[in-house]
Scaffold this active site. Sequence first.
Site, PDB file in Angstrom:
ATOM      1  N   SER A   1       0.810  -1.215   0.000  1.00  0.00           N
ATOM      2  CA  SER A   1       0.000   0.000   0.000  1.00  0.00           C
ATOM      3  C   SER A   1       0.843   1.264   0.000  1.00  0.00           C
ATOM      4  CB  SER A   1      -0.896   0.008   1.251  1.00  0.00           C
ATOM      5  OG  SER A   1      -1.547   1.253   1.389  1.00  0.00           O
TER       6      SER A   1
ATOM      7  N   GLN B   1       0.479  -0.573  -4.735  1.00  0.00           N
ATOM      8  CA  GLN B   1      -0.839   0.066  -4.795  1.00  0.00           C
ATOM      9  C   GLN B   1      -0.670   1.563  -4.634  1.00  0.00           C
ATOM     10  OE1 GLN B   1      -2.231   1.496  -1.864  1.00  0.00           O
ATOM     11  NE2 GLN B   1      -4.080   2.249  -2.870  1.00  0.00           N
TER      12      GLN B   1
ATOM     13  N   TYR C   1      -2.294   5.425  -4.159  1.00  0.00           N
ATOM     14  CA  TYR C   1      -3.299   6.434  -3.834  1.00  0.00           C
ATOM     15  C   TYR C   1      -2.728   7.792  -4.180  1.00  0.00           C
ATOM     16  CZ  TYR C   1      -6.186   3.805  -0.408  1.00  0.00           C
ATOM     17  OH  TYR C   1      -7.020   2.943   0.225  1.00  0.00           O
TER      18      TYR C   1
ATOM     19  N   LYS D   1      -8.368  -0.924  -9.276  1.00  0.00           N
ATOM     20  CA  LYS D   1      -8.993  -1.580  -8.119  1.00  0.00           C
ATOM     21  C   LYS D   1     -10.179  -0.756  -7.606  1.00  0.00           C
ATOM     22  CE  LYS D   1      -7.988  -3.079  -3.355  1.00  0.00           C
ATOM     23  NZ  LYS D   1      -8.509  -1.997  -2.542  1.00  0.00           N
TER      24      LYS D   1
ATOM     25  N   HIS E   1     -13.727  -2.103  -1.377  1.00  0.00           N
ATOM     26  CA  HIS E   1     -12.767  -1.525  -0.432  1.00  0.00           C
ATOM     27  C   HIS E   1     -13.064  -2.022   0.994  1.00  0.00           C
ATOM     28  CE1 HIS E   1      -9.660   1.810  -0.320  1.00  0.00           C
ATOM     29  NE2 HIS E   1      -9.739   1.439   0.937  1.00  0.00           N
TER      30      HIS E   1
ATOM     31  N   ASP F   1     -11.966  -9.031  -4.325  1.00  0.00           N
ATOM     32  CA  ASP F   1     -11.740  -9.167  -2.891  1.00  0.00           C
ATOM     33  C   ASP F   1     -13.032  -8.813  -2.171  1.00  0.00           C
ATOM     34  OD1 ASP F   1     -12.011  -6.375  -2.569  1.00  0.00           O
ATOM     35  OD2 ASP F   1      -9.873  -6.041  -2.305  1.00  0.00           O
TER      36      ASP F   1
ATOM     37  N   GLY G   1      -7.808  -9.173   2.894  1.00  0.00           N
ATOM     38  CA  GLY G   1      -7.416  -8.032   3.699  1.00  0.00           C
ATOM     39  C   GLY G   1      -7.377  -8.382   5.170  1.00  0.00           C
TER      40      GLY G   1
END
Lengths: 374, 374, 374, 374
Positions: free
Chosen positions: B128, B149, B151, B241, B265, B296, B319
């Site tokens: 992440s 990943q 953001y 995603k 999420h 997921d 997760g």
Amino acid sequence: MGRPVPGQRRRAVGEETPEDRELPFLDLDALEEQARDLLPGEVFDYYAGGAETETTLAEATAAWRSWRLRPRVLRGIGAVDLRTELLGTPVRTPIGVAPWAYQGMAHPDGELGTARGAAAAGALMTVSTSATHTPEEVAAATDGPRWFQLYRLHSARHTDDLARRAGDAGYRALVLTVDLPLLGRRRRDLRSDFALPADLRLANSPADGGAPELQPHAPAPWTFDDIARFGDLSRLPVVVKGVLRGDDAVRCVEAGAAAVWVSTHGGRQVDPAVASAHALPEVVAAVGEDAEVYADGGIRSGSDVLTALALGASAVFLGRPVVWGLATGGDAGVTGVLDGLAEELAHTMALCGLPEVRSVPRDTVVPAGVIRRT
Amino acid sequence: MGRPVPGQRRRAVGEETPEDRELPFLDLDALEEQARDLLPGEVFDYYAGGAETETTLAEATAAWRSWRLRPRVLRGIGAVDLRTELLGTPVRTPIGVAPWAYQGMAHPDGELGTARGAAAAGALMTVSTSATHTPEEVAAATDGPRWFQLYRLHSARHTDDLARRAGDAGYRALVLTVDLPLLGRRRRDLRSDFALPADLRLANSPADGGAPELQPHAPAPWTFDDIARFGDLSRLPVVVKGVLRGDDAVRCVEAGAAAVWVSTHGGRQVDPAVASAHALPEVVAAVGEDAEVYADGGIRSGSDVLTALALGASAVFLGRPVVWGLATGGDAGVTGVLDGLAEELAHTMALCGLPEVRSVPRDTVVPAGVIRRT
Amino acid sequence: MGRPVPGQRRRAVGEETPEDRELPFLDLDALEEQARDLLPGEVFDYYAGGAETETTLAEATAAWRSWRLRPRVLRGIGAVDLRTELLGTPVRTPIGVAPWAYQGMAHPDGELGTARGAAAAGALMTVSTSATHTPEEVAAATDGPRWFQLYRLHSARHTDDLARRAGDAGYRALVLTVDLPLLGRRRRDLRSDFALPADLRLANSPADGGAPELQPHAPAPWTFDDIARFGDLSRLPVVVKGVLRGDDAVRCVEAGAAAVWVSTHGGRQVDPAVASAHALPEVVAAVGEDAEVYADGGIRSGSDVLTALALGASAVFLGRPVVWGLATGGDAGVTGVLDGLAEELAHTMALCGLPEVRSVPRDTVVPAGVIRRT
Amino acid sequence: MGRPVPGQRRRAVGEETPEDRELPFLDLDALEEQARDLLPGEVFDYYAGGAETETTLAEATAAWRSWRLRPRVLRGIGAVDLRTELLGTPVRTPIGVAPWAYQGMAHPDGELGTARGAAAAGALMTVSTSATHTPEEVAAATDGPRWFQLYRLHSARHTDDLARRAGDAGYRALVLTVDLPLLGRRRRDLRSDFALPADLRLANSPADGGAPELQPHAPAPWTFDDIARFGDLSRLPVVVKGVLRGDDAVRCVEAGAAAVWVSTHGGRQVDPAVASAHALPEVVAAVGEDAEVYADGGIRSGSDVLTALALGASAVFLGRPVVWGLATGGDAGVTGVLDGLAEELAHTMALCGLPEVRSVPRDTVVPAGVIRRT
């Protein structure tokens, strides 16, 4: 002292069994509780439990009850005939005994008690490979109708020999259980680290005490070709047990199966699997013209049996109820369960205007909660 | 001393992890309870909670379980192959680690522990942006397969730089999380006035400690054009995603995405959103021929994984189970979770007559409670 | 002292009955509890119970409530007309009294009390063969509209004689109950070994006290031919009660029935049977143009009645609520129940923009939870 | 001291209201509990209760939540615009205040408090005929957008006069409530023998204190012709409130209605009625091209609002939440509820990739549990 209510029977078939019950009808929940009290906890759990989250187990009965009965009236039904033939074997009831293992753990009489109890009810018994008596011993115990169920637990040669012996011992069909390429993960047994009692007789193990070969990723799993091969070896019609798909059923019949048995193995293998009550119509649609179809899994009432017959099954089989019957009452307990269910079936059929188990129309049932508009 | 039940394994993969558990199988509920005991309440809630009424959260697992398995028999399956390739990255299992934030809060080893645990299981790890170690540090920790990943938490320039660094550090794909234009309203965190620990290292924040820019109504939210742009910057295939619609999936693939990841999420954004298990078939129908699809959200058993594969997913990601594994057992805990699920998957596939994860037929599953008439 | 809320009625029809209730509306749950307190336990259970697992019983009311009302507005409805004719018998309400047995057990006045109570409400009473007063005695008690219900409990000759007497005594129709070829297995009664009180008058038994003939597998069960035969004997229109299938309804009408009564016999016979609320549309579709159709089973509110009317019933019948009314309040209790339901029906119809029970459109109801897209 | 979680807002719109709540988000359940504590029990029940079995009431919110959101990604949404126009009246939010009665019972400020609270939120207020302030007084209290709701509680002449006064006082539309030809049977009120407080001002009753005429079977109920008549009298566009059918909606629009308001009257009239969330699509399909459509009933979250907008509503209205807001916090309490919901709506829209309330696509929602196959 009161007067009888017209039409009310005060004693039902099977009422004397087991444990001198007071109730004039079969109460399977109470019977299970009696068995729970009698048996060691881990043995009870071995029989009662299912695989993984036990979703398949929990849904089995509920799935039969997702159908509702549509009775017929004014048919002039005076009596109900429960007799039928299964692969040519005459039986007095379409409710048979499913194969279940190690019956000596449930009651000292083991498979012999179950065989005597089933014979008294005129019901077909399926004798398991995982038995505490040999096929010959069980065959000698009664004249009742019986089939032999085959697993591969040891060498191929040993398994072939069992198939031959079943034919020789007068069994009328060979039931290949095909939904156990490896054992389902039964959490109750894993938690209790369940082991078979050291003194339990594994009657169908090799004479040399060879260890079981069934392991995750078995060395030589069965294929469709084994259907014809075991039929030849045993000189018996072959029933394939553990089928949940129409396409698989077609392949089984094309490969020589005389019948297909819809089953989730009592919820002890795949979880969550489609329920027998939901898979049965598909299998019947696929092979019902060419082979007999049976079902087991969660059958607990006469209306459950009738639902299965309406969906196209020629017979149903009971597992755990027979375990609880044997555990609590020996052979009489087994007869009580089988007779009690047969009585419920006959009663429900009479109320539904159906005279014989061999011809239960498909439209006798409808999915629950569904509104028909013709 | 008893004898083993034929076919019963007494110890399952992953049994030694974590906390020296006695159970010979993975018990995710117990693991979560252990994590709840170990972690500060508000940290546990930060990980466990979802947005708004937590409907999306509550439905995630239930939605996978609105499908039932239809096993195949007599396929002669001797072994199950869990290996596959995800965008060309070989993995030993189709069960990967989803990106999750601030892993240093769950265990001192943070992302390094998760990376080592995933590598030991042969599982893909998605690292992440909200990490407590830099991408380079995680890359140095193991040889395991890993994706980065992304953001946008700070300036566009800082984010672009992270994308470039992921490519340079040997990550094999860039995962753009697109379902977080602003943070979901997570009531547990709002109630507890949850704040990150003051000494937590925000490894991917700007060197000058610049405050995060992600706010309600972010100044420059991403569009479909960013897919190609980040692909160019990172020189990596791009996974989008957070997609829950077929039409969005088509636009992502047309804009250059190599894969689409169906996700809610973890129920932490839109509530009540359509469940991953219900959106996945639509997305696969829309782009399954042209791109890989992952999913997921609520995957908690091998049968959940198999359901996702049957619905067209090439892989699934975990997760919270990984959080609880890391929190309770460090890298071994992570491996235990991943191996335990893989063992369940392999076992269920063998029971279903399926030899390899790369070709799980769609008709392996059917909606629960549905009656098929062929 | 407060002021009245505009439009709020402080006292509803039936409020004075029974037991000087305080509530200004009919509360059937409370009434049932009062009856439970008053009656011997096994007598209460005889009335309250159903067959087997009581699934049919439990679903009866729920099935009516699987429909939702779609009210009409701005129809300028000033008053609601509940009057109708049933096979030419004028009634003030489409809510009648179903036949129920041995009313002398519930209250000393027995069928005479029910008859007086029904007459006061302008409601049709169906007098049971299993009565504690003769048809002639009930006929003498009131001028209210009444039908006679016929079972075969004794010899064919005795039953024929009852049919003739019903015609002679001024009953307006003969109701053949056809869903009781043998008695359902009512577990509550079997558990309590329920017997009729020794001093209960079985008014319609043969003068010689001959034992009831109704037994499992009755010697000469009725067929469709009996419909015309009993019509001829009684010189009355024949209603066939206990029909749950469209095809059966067609055969009944072809055999001379003037009306068909959809019923599960209060959940006391087949279990689990399709609910009346789910069978009614099919029966109406099959014979609604050619015969009147009625329904009973689980009707407990004015909206339940309206739902049945919308689905095509010309009338509904109440069983247990009338039992509780009689048991707790004698004839006034019966009137209270019937008036209370009629008041609810009139009120709901006014709110739905429906002026008369004789023409309730089918689209007044829609299955619950269904989304209409026009 | 901790650091903020990126993107987490610690205080939401409306957080200061009412009662100085600690929670940084709107908690309607807690607000209702506060109101329950503050209000006399029978007053709370008067507002909280519904008709008959309260099925319509109980299902209202659940029906909105039988839909799931299908968010869009990568739309580059930077801000959400909640503004719209309702029959030409500009509002800052599509969430208005439904008419509710006797607001002086809930708070001393009564309708004036609600009007000030709604105006502060930029929300449309619908002022009830059953008010404790005159339309002119409410109009003088604020500049906020407002409509007037009309009942016939007294003489036709008095009602006509109220319609004229609404036009004169600057109301922007006249809302005819058509689902109350007589009052629903609200059992809570009947049990408590609820009466309005003797000193409550009934501001819109005739000057001579004439008793209300609304009674069961009102003497001159409205018809479709009244729509045009009241439009002429008031010189205002007419909204018909209480429509649950497409055919009725068509007739309303053909009779001159400018808008149709889908409503079950808060579950206080027909029970069990089809839910607003299930009737809305039908009404929109019938008249959505020709008239505005609104909905109320059970809206309790921003996602509920968004669901209604996706199904074709131009606006939604709140009843009970506003009651609890006024009761606990006066005008600030009303603003808190309206702002809190608007904040939730804006947040959910941003997460769903939707920039403006005026164009929410139909495919934003899908029935819960449904599997789409494109």
